[in-house]
Design a protein around this motif. Structure first.
Motif, short mmCIF file in Angstrom:
data_model
loop_
_atom_site.label_atom_id
_atom_site.label_comp_id
_atom_site.label_asym_id
_atom_site.label_seq_id
_atom_site.Cartn_x
_atom_site.Cartn_y
_atom_site.Cartn_z
N MET A 138 0.84 -1.19 0.00
CA MET A 138 0.00 0.00 0.00
C MET A 138 0.88 1.25 0.00
O MET A 138 2.02 1.23 0.47
N ARG A 139 0.33 2.35 -0.51
CA ARG A 139 1.07 3.61 -0.64
C ARG A 139 0.40 4.68 0.23
O ARG A 139 -0.83 4.75 0.33
N TRP A 140 1.25 5.51 0.84
CA TRP A 140 0.75 6.63 1.64
C TRP A 140 0.54 7.82 0.72
O TRP A 140 1.47 8.28 0.06
N ASN A 141 -0.70 8.32 0.65
CA ASN A 141 -1.01 9.42 -0.26
C ASN A 141 -0.97 10.79 0.41
O ASN A 141 -1.36 11.80 -0.18
N GLY A 142 -0.48 10.83 1.64
CA GLY A 142 -0.39 12.08 2.39
C GLY A 142 -1.45 12.18 3.45
O GLY A 142 -1.31 12.96 4.40
N ALA A 143 -2.50 11.36 3.30
CA ALA A 143 -3.58 11.38 4.30
C ALA A 143 -4.02 9.99 4.70
O ALA A 143 -4.53 9.79 5.81
N ALA A 144 -3.82 9.02 3.82
CA ALA A 144 -4.27 7.65 4.11
C ALA A 144 -3.47 6.68 3.26
O ALA A 144 -2.79 7.05 2.30
#
Length: 823
Positions: free
Chosen positions: A609-615
């Motif tokens: 999974m990747r962190w999009n800055g908020a989730a």
């Protein structure tokens, strides 16, 4: 092997790591494996090919699979119950055992595969079927049977293709084995009654039964023909259990075999006896299978080469593609697969060429993915617990290690592995080893019960795990290698569950599970930092285990199974900015953290999974074990199961931009021959690259060079310089590009040698050169410390001085004078 259930996620717009069409999932190395303990084997002729069919069962469910083109395919649906015997009859594959249904077809204890589906054989059987044989155009079934097609029978029945018939009675036996021999049908079992006498083997001539003596001791479980004699395998408690009938009496074969013999096979001039066999009367030790050559019994594989362990059993044997195969409940892990194996003549190897791994750890080394763990082979190649990815295949790291590895890392251009010692050293465990691409070595005398991970701090290699003081090394939990010696950090850390380490803001951070107690100091909760002089707490610690650490966007990212970071509520992930905590809540336990092309990614469960800055958001990639990141590529590990077939994968997620894990090497270049230079390109997926070879900075063209040589393959991965000469000397590299990006290889240096046999460079090839060559020939290995620098006698550059090199030397020796000189 364990059946792990996972499916690689498909590419979706929402699941891309960076949103470009270049990116894609590549399944990597995959092999279909029949993932059930095998209970029966038979050869089956299909589409003019002879194929191996196997039956297996686990948890009350069974299946029959056939090998087609080296892969397993299940025939129809599953069986509710066990299949104990297989045979071919009238072009169909017959399965018999203790089942009532296969797929949606009602079939009582016996069924036929007609090439498309399973079908019942009339009303089937009552009782359990153990054995099958074809005799005089009929199918014979033996077992503990009372009815066949509604007719009363006594252990045996015959099917002519359309209807059942009962056989003349031979008492009420349990018939465990059947085979055709000497024009008769031979039945073996517990106790037959023929002519008022009891026996364990009887012969049927199509009309009536004849006892073959009193029979061997015990129940006859297997029958075979070897050397013109009938062979029987039994389950008696005596040291015998393999007997032969020569027409007058039963005799023990050799000095016998101890243990239950449930399978016999004549193969390659030998008789193989398998089951629970352990040793002979003379004390020869076996491991489940013994081999008889007509004179004596010998082990068919022991130790690493055995088919299983003392607690296992072989149930069946057969042949596939010219090799002997065996199946059962096996567990010589990780050397052999747990259900089926084939005999090479020296060792048992997995029937399917699959990766079999318990613990599997991934990392990077020298521009390649590297893997270590609890595995011995990948495909048909032995790798002994450590390997690297060339860009097109997994390759061994030399001879590998003696035993499993628990951690893998990279330091000063070397592959670092924690676990078993290299095979070039004494066979000990719990050391740190280094592979430089040519040789293995052990780093110092650190002894670690288990290393969880490697990292670096202050330019030194750091090992983290179950480390205790030993010898002159006073290290607990954490130890550092400065290139010459190991040392600890202060009083070290106690606890047996240290899991992660990372350098951040000039400090070494260590995470794990439970309080990380500083010896003679206070405890810290699950995360602690070394400030260069002492251990210190990190923001009040965290509640819950810390599994992973990395640095991203100027912060220390912490992943695990956490509920609090200091006073901040979190879910499994948090960031430490040097003075306070920030929540980065993850939907599940975080086991790994990486930076991929500027993005923060985490392995959460089996999903990357990747962190999009908020989730955290899903990507297109998943892995059942550790992942590794190398430039624009992610390597993973997984075992996907479809029905009864387990497919072993080493999947990768690629950015599409060319990467060159296998750089060009300096070629062997003898004047007048061809010099070959090759690269292997990875990370492109379906985005095919182009190639432009250069000499220096000049792009090359196929064809004559004008100096006597010819170039072939300047727009491929494989450049060939034909009739190489002195004018071809220089450095050659290649530009690789596609629509997703480009890469330039390192340069390979061509040094044409017009007189390779002039080993002392005096312009002539004479007795002095011959003496130099003979000395090198006797040493053989170029790695020998006494070998002259550069190993000049190794004329084909394969690492050894052998007969192929002598052939090259003789050409020069015959010519005596060097005419072209050397560069």
């Amino acid at each position: 092997m364990r059946l792990l259930w996972v499916v690689l996620l498909g590419l979706t717009a929402a699941g891309r790591l960076a949103g470009a069409q270049c990116e894609q999932v590549v399944e990597g190395v995959g092999y279909a494996a029949f993932g059930l303990p095998q209970t029966a084997m038979a050869s089956w002729h299909e589409d003019r090919e002879t194929r191996l069919a196997c039956a297996g069962m686990a948890g009350g469910l069974g299946a029959v699979a056939v090998r087609r083109n080296g892969a397993w395919e299940v025939l129809g649906g599953g069986f509710v119950g066990q299949v104990s015997a297989l045979v071919e009859f009238q072009g169909k594959l017959i399965a018999a055992g203790n089942f009532q249904k296969v797929g949606s077809v009602n079939a009582a204890r016996i069924a036929a595969w007609n090439g498309t589906a399973w079908e019942a054989l009339g009303a089937g059987l009552v009782g359990e079927a153990y054995s099958l044989a074809v005799y005089q155009g009929e199918l014979f079934v033996g077992g503990n049977l009372s009815q066949a097609g509604g007719l009363p029978v006594a252990g045996l029945a015959a099917w002519n293709g359309s209807q059942w018939r009962a056989l003349p009675s031979a008492g009420s036996p349990s018939v465990y084995s059947l085979r055709s021999f000497g024009g008769s049908l031979i039945a073996g079992g517990a106790t037959f009654t023929v002519g008022g006498k009891s026996c364990s083997v009887a012969s049927f001539d199509g009309t009536g039964w004849t006892a073959l003596g009193a029979g061997p001791s015990g129940s006859v479980l297997a029958l075979e023909e070897y050397g013109g004699a009938l062979i029987a395998g039994t389950d008696s408690s005596t040291v015998a259990n393999v007997y032969q009938w020569s027409g007058g009496a039963w005799q023990v074969v050799g000095d016998g075999v101890r243990g239950r013999v449930s399978a016999l096979r004549s193969f390659g001039g030998r008789l193989f006896a398998g089951g629970k066999v352990s040793f002979s009367n003379s004390g020869t030790a076996f491991m489940l299978i013994a081999s008889w050559d007509g004179v004596q019994w010998a082990p068919a594989g022991m130790g690493e080469n055995a088919i299983g362990s003392i607690n296992d059993a072989v149930y069946c044997m057969g042949e596939s593609e010219g090799t002997l195969v065996a199946g059962g409940q096996l567990a010589n892990w990780p050397y052999v697969g747990r259900w089926g194996a084939r005999w090479t003549g020296a060792e048992w190897v997995s029937l399917e060429p699959a990766l079999q791994a318990g613990k599997f750890v991934m990392g990077t080394w020298n521009g390649r993915f590297a893997a270590a763990g609890d595995f011995v082979r990948v495909g048909d190649q032995r790798v002994n617990y450590a390997m690297s990815w060339s860009g097109e295949k997994w390759e061994p790291a030399g001879d590998g290690l003696w035993s499993k590895a628990t951690a893998v890392g990279e330091y000063q251009g070397k592959l670092i592995v924690g676990g078993g010692a290299p095979r070039s050293e004494s066979p000990v465990n719990s050391v740190v080893s280094a592979w430089d691409g040519t040789n293995w070595g052990v780093l110092g005398d650190l002894i670690a019960n288990s290393i969880s991970c490697f990292t670096q701090y202050g330019g030194e290699l750091v090992a983290i795990g179950q480390i205790s003081p030993s010898g002159t090394i006073n290290a607990r939990g954490v130890a550092a290698w400065d290139g010459a010696l190991w040392h600890g950090f202060g009083n070290g850390l106690t606890g047996n569950d240290l899991r992660a380490g990372c350098e951040f803001a000039g400090k070494l951070f260590v995470g794990g599970s439970g309080a990380l107690a500083v010896v003679s100091g206070s405890a810290a909760s699950n995360i602690i930092a070394w400030n260069g002089a002492a251990w210190e707490k990190v923001g009040g610690g965290v509640t819950g285990a810390v599994n992973a650490l990395t640095v991203w966007n100027g912060k220390l990212i912490v992943g695990g199974q956490m509920t609090m970071a200091g006073a901040t509520p979190v879910a499994n992930a948090a960031a430490w900015n040097g003075s306070g905590w920030e929540a980065m809540n993850a939907p599940g336990a975080v086991s790994q953290l990486f930076v991929y092309r500027g993005s923060l990614i985490a392995l959460i469960g089996s999903s990357v999974m990747r962190w999009n800055g908020a989730a955290w958001e899903a990507t297109a990639f998943s892995s059942l074990g550790q992942i590794a990141v190398l430039g624009g590529e992610i390597g993973g590990y997984g075992i996907a199961s479809i029905g009864f077939i387990g497919r072993h994968d080493l999947p990768r997620y690629v950015s599409g931009e060319p990467m060159i894990p296998t750089q060009p090497r300096d070629p062997v270049a003898y004047c007048g021959t061809s010099a070959e230079i090759r690269v292997i390109v990875d990370n492109v997926g379906t985005n095919t690259p182009t190639y432009k070879w250069r000499k220096g900075t000049t792009e090359l063209s196929d064809g004559p060079t004008g100096t006597g040589s010819t170039l072939v393959g300047v727009h491929s991965a494989h450049l060939r310089i034909e009739n190489v000469g002195v004018a071809d000397a220089g450095g050659y590299d290649v530009i690789v590009e596609n629509s997703c990006g480009s890469a330039i290889s390192t340069a390979a240096t061509v040094r044409p040698d017009c007189c390779p046999a002039d080993l002392n460079d005096d312009g002539v090839v004479d007795g002095a050169d011959f003496s130099i060559f003979v000395a090198a020939y006797n040493m053989l290995d170029c790695a020998d410390a006494a070998m002259p620098a550069g190993c000049p006698s190794d004329m084909n550059r394969d690492g050894v001085v052998d007969d192929s090199d002598f052939s090259v030397f003789l050409v020069g020796y015959d010519e005596m004078v060097c005419g072209g000189g050397s560069v």
